[in-house]
Write a protein that holds these residues in place. Sequence first.
Motif, PDB file in Angstrom:
ATOM      1  N   CYS A 153       0.833  -1.215   0.000  1.00 17.02           N
ATOM      2  CA  CYS A 153       0.000   0.000   0.000  1.00 17.02           C
ATOM      3  C   CYS A 153       0.865   1.262   0.000  1.00 17.02           C
ATOM      4  CB  CYS A 153      -0.944   0.003   1.196  1.00 17.02           C
ATOM      5  SG  CYS A 153      -2.343  -1.107   1.025  1.00 17.02           S
ATOM      6  N   CYS A 154       1.975   1.240   0.716  1.00 13.34           N
ATOM      7  CA  CYS A 154       2.892   2.388   0.707  1.00 13.34           C
ATOM      8  C   CYS A 154       3.484   2.554  -0.696  1.00 13.34           C
ATOM      9  CB  CYS A 154       3.984   2.191   1.743  1.00 13.34           C
ATOM     10  SG  CYS A 154       5.077   3.611   1.922  1.00 13.34           S
ATOM     11  N   GLY A 155       3.853   1.435  -1.327  1.00 18.97           N
ATOM     12  CA  GLY A 155       4.352   1.491  -2.706  1.00 18.97           C
ATOM     13  C   GLY A 155       3.305   2.021  -3.659  1.00 18.97           C
ATOM     14  N   LEU A 156       2.059   1.642  -3.426  1.00 16.70           N
ATOM     15  CA  LEU A 156       0.959   2.157  -4.245  1.00 16.70           C
ATOM     16  C   LEU A 156       0.843   3.667  -4.108  1.00 16.70           C
ATOM     17  CD1 LEU A 156      -1.625   1.713  -5.989  1.00 16.70           C
ATOM     18  CD2 LEU A 156      -2.854   1.501  -3.816  1.00 16.70           C
ATOM     19  N   LEU A 157       0.973   4.165  -2.890  1.00 19.41           N
ATOM     20  CA  LEU A 157       0.928   5.612  -2.677  1.00 19.41           C
ATOM     21  C   LEU A 157       2.063   6.315  -3.424  1.00 19.41           C
ATOM     22  CD1 LEU A 157       0.074   6.043   1.096  1.00 19.41           C
ATOM     23  CD2 LEU A 157      -1.255   6.819  -0.855  1.00 19.41           C
ATOM     24  N   PHE A 158       3.240   5.728  -3.385  1.00 17.93           N
ATOM     25  CA  PHE A 158       4.388   6.287  -4.099  1.00 17.93           C
ATOM     26  C   PHE A 158       4.091   6.337  -5.595  1.00 17.93           C
ATOM     27  CE2 PHE A 158       8.639   5.835  -6.026  1.00 17.93           C
ATOM     28  CZ  PHE A 158       9.269   6.917  -5.450  1.00 17.93           C
ATOM     29  N   ALA A 159       3.519   5.263  -6.144  1.00 15.31           N
ATOM     30  CA  ALA A 159       3.173   5.231  -7.570  1.00 15.31           C
ATOM     31  C   ALA A 159       2.074   6.242  -7.892  1.00 15.31           C
ATOM     32  CB  ALA A 159       2.731   3.823  -7.976  1.00 15.31           C
TER      33      ALA A 159
ATOM     34  N   ILE B 281      -3.131  13.725   0.957  1.00 15.87           N
ATOM     35  CA  ILE B 281      -4.569  13.968   1.180  1.00 15.87           C
ATOM     36  C   ILE B 281      -5.404  12.807   0.650  1.00 15.87           C
ATOM     37  CG2 ILE B 281      -6.508  15.438   0.466  1.00 15.87           C
ATOM     38  CD1 ILE B 281      -4.533  17.825   0.633  1.00 15.87           C
ATOM     39  N   LEU B 282      -5.055  12.317  -0.533  1.00 19.40           N
ATOM     40  CA  LEU B 282      -5.759  11.175  -1.106  1.00 19.40           C
ATOM     41  C   LEU B 282      -5.649   9.961  -0.192  1.00 19.40           C
ATOM     42  CD1 LEU B 282      -7.285  10.041  -3.614  1.00 19.40           C
ATOM     43  CD2 LEU B 282      -5.048   9.324  -4.458  1.00 19.40           C
ATOM     44  N   SER B 283      -4.474   9.723   0.340  1.00 23.32           N
ATOM     45  CA  SER B 283      -4.272   8.610   1.264  1.00 23.32           C
ATOM     46  C   SER B 283      -5.134   8.801   2.515  1.00 23.32           C
ATOM     47  CB  SER B 283      -2.805   8.511   1.663  1.00 23.32           C
ATOM     48  OG  SER B 283      -2.640   7.562   2.698  1.00 23.32           O
ATOM     49  N   TRP B 284      -5.101   9.986   3.043  1.00 22.43           N
ATOM     50  CA  TRP B 284      -5.850  10.273   4.266  1.00 22.43           C
ATOM     51  C   TRP B 284      -7.355  10.087   4.052  1.00 22.43           C
ATOM     52  CZ3 TRP B 284      -8.839  14.749   5.805  1.00 22.43           C
ATOM     53  CH2 TRP B 284      -9.133  14.769   7.163  1.00 22.43           C
ATOM     54  N   LEU B 285      -7.849  10.472   2.871  1.00 23.99           N
ATOM     55  CA  LEU B 285      -9.285  10.373   2.595  1.00 23.99           C
ATOM     56  C   LEU B 285      -9.738   8.972   2.189  1.00 23.99           C
ATOM     57  CD1 LEU B 285      -9.856  13.678   0.594  1.00 23.99           C
ATOM     58  CD2 LEU B 285     -10.540  13.191   2.957  1.00 23.99           C
ATOM     59  N   ALA B 286      -8.896   8.229   1.473  1.00 24.87           N
ATOM     60  CA  ALA B 286      -9.390   7.004   0.848  1.00 24.87           C
ATOM     61  C   ALA B 286      -8.729   5.704   1.284  1.00 24.87           C
ATOM     62  CB  ALA B 286      -9.244   7.140  -0.668  1.00 24.87           C
ATOM     63  N   LEU B 287      -7.560   5.741   1.870  1.00 24.14           N
ATOM     64  CA  LEU B 287      -6.841   4.488   2.099  1.00 24.14           C
ATOM     65  C   LEU B 287      -6.688   4.086   3.560  1.00 24.14           C
ATOM     66  CD1 LEU B 287      -4.000   4.826  -0.562  1.00 24.14           C
ATOM     67  CD2 LEU B 287      -6.145   3.564  -0.730  1.00 24.14           C
ATOM     68  N   ARG B 288      -7.355   4.746   4.445  1.00 23.34           N
ATOM     69  CA  ARG B 288      -7.211   4.453   5.872  1.00 23.34           C
ATOM     70  C   ARG B 288      -7.500   2.986   6.180  1.00 23.34           C
ATOM     71  NH1 ARG B 288      -7.699   8.268  10.355  1.00 23.34           N
ATOM     72  NH2 ARG B 288      -8.085   9.764   8.718  1.00 23.34           N
ATOM     73  N   GLY B 289      -8.475   2.408   5.547  1.00 23.48           N
ATOM     74  CA  GLY B 289      -8.861   1.023   5.830  1.00 23.48           C
ATOM     75  C   GLY B 289      -7.965  -0.014   5.175  1.00 23.48           C
ATOM     76  N   CYS B 290      -7.067   0.394   4.334  1.00 25.77           N
ATOM     77  CA  CYS B 290      -6.194  -0.556   3.624  1.00 25.77           C
ATOM     78  C   CYS B 290      -4.992  -0.998   4.442  1.00 25.77           C
ATOM     79  CB  CYS B 290      -5.706   0.066   2.316  1.00 25.77           C
ATOM     80  SG  CYS B 290      -7.020   0.384   1.149  1.00 25.77           S
ATOM     81  N   PHE B 291      -4.709  -0.353   5.558  1.00 27.64           N
ATOM     82  CA  PHE B 291      -3.523  -0.658   6.344  1.00 27.64           C
ATOM     83  C   PHE B 291      -3.893  -1.482   7.568  1.00 27.64           C
ATOM     84  CE2 PHE B 291      -2.371   2.981   3.818  1.00 27.64           C
ATOM     85  CZ  PHE B 291      -1.084   2.682   3.407  1.00 27.64           C
ATOM     86  N   SER B 292      -2.899  -2.209   8.077  1.00 26.07           N
ATOM     87  CA  SER B 292      -3.146  -3.121   9.191  1.00 26.07           C
ATOM     88  C   SER B 292      -3.300  -2.400  10.526  1.00 26.07           C
ATOM     89  CB  SER B 292      -2.018  -4.145   9.296  1.00 26.07           C
ATOM     90  OG  SER B 292      -0.788  -3.500   9.587  1.00 26.07           O
ATOM     91  N   SER B 293      -2.781  -1.186  10.621  1.00 24.71           N
ATOM     92  CA  SER B 293      -2.886  -0.438  11.879  1.00 24.71           C
ATOM     93  C   SER B 293      -2.859   1.055  11.579  1.00 24.71           C
ATOM     94  CB  SER B 293      -1.723  -0.798  12.811  1.00 24.71           C
ATOM     95  OG  SER B 293      -0.517  -0.254  12.320  1.00 24.71           O
ATOM     96  N   PRO B 294      -3.331   1.851  12.520  1.00 25.08           N
ATOM     97  CA  PRO B 294      -3.258   3.301  12.325  1.00 25.08           C
ATOM     98  C   PRO B 294      -1.812   3.802  12.166  1.00 25.08           C
ATOM     99  CG  PRO B 294      -4.759   2.789  14.124  1.00 25.08           C
ATOM    100  CD  PRO B 294      -4.074   1.510  13.742  1.00 25.08           C
ATOM    101  N   ASN B 295      -0.882   3.183  12.892  1.00 28.12           N
ATOM    102  CA  ASN B 295       0.519   3.605  12.781  1.00 28.12           C
ATOM    103  C   ASN B 295       1.062   3.343  11.378  1.00 28.12           C
ATOM    104  OD1 ASN B 295       0.538   4.436  15.423  1.00 28.12           O
ATOM    105  ND2 ASN B 295       1.450   2.562  16.212  1.00 28.12           N
ATOM    106  N   ALA B 296       0.751   2.207  10.816  1.00 26.65           N
ATOM    107  CA  ALA B 296       1.203   1.892   9.456  1.00 26.65           C
ATOM    108  C   ALA B 296       0.575   2.874   8.462  1.00 26.65           C
ATOM    109  CB  ALA B 296       0.845   0.453   9.089  1.00 26.65           C
ATOM    110  N   PHE B 297      -0.686   3.193   8.678  1.00 24.53           N
ATOM    111  CA  PHE B 297      -1.375   4.147   7.804  1.00 24.53           C
ATOM    112  C   PHE B 297      -0.685   5.515   7.847  1.00 24.53           C
ATOM    113  CE2 PHE B 297      -4.457   7.684   7.926  1.00 24.53           C
ATOM    114  CZ  PHE B 297      -4.778   7.727   6.581  1.00 24.53           C
TER     115      PHE B 297
END
Length: 178
Positions: free
Chosen positions: A11-17, A56-72
């Motif tokens: 998911c972090c790699g996806l954000l980078f892309a 901003i896109l990550s904050w709005l749309a990808l919160r549920g894609c990560f295993s924990s809030p810290n990873a997000f």
Amino acid sequence: MTPSILSDVLCCGLLFAVAWVIFFAAYLAAARLRWVRNVDWRLIVLVVLSAIATGILSWLALRGCFSSPNAFWLSTIVAPVAFIGFCGIFILIGPANVNRSVTFSMLRAFKALEGNEAANGTPIDAVGFDRIFNKRIRELSMAGVIEVQGGRVRLTPLGDRTRRFYLWLGRLLNVEPQ
């Protein structure tokens, strides 16, 4: 690696892309609209705005894609910051390359001489900077980009394709070669 860590890294790699997609779309649009030209502060602002948009896109749309809030939160911050760092590489191989390419400047000058049968000037006069001229002539000749015949220089088909590629890249990136 556990599956949750692997999915967080992906998911972090996806954000980078995503940051690159946002940047390239914004850059091409800005270049077409003539808002960015060469490498200047506008290009840097576009990089930073693209990184902010990714966060901003990550904050709005990808919160549920990560295993924990810290990873997000870590990915939401790290991916855009890493993107800003890697943009330096893009700037060096893209706009700065077209803007400062000695080879392209020489190929343009040789093409102008080629098309002008009345030109009495020598290739070195057309290029205008003799400090590196002879070395570069030798390199271009050995690479098959030009052919030197007496005092005349002719672009090979490879040289003409290279010249046209730089022209296209300059128009695409809205960069005026020096």
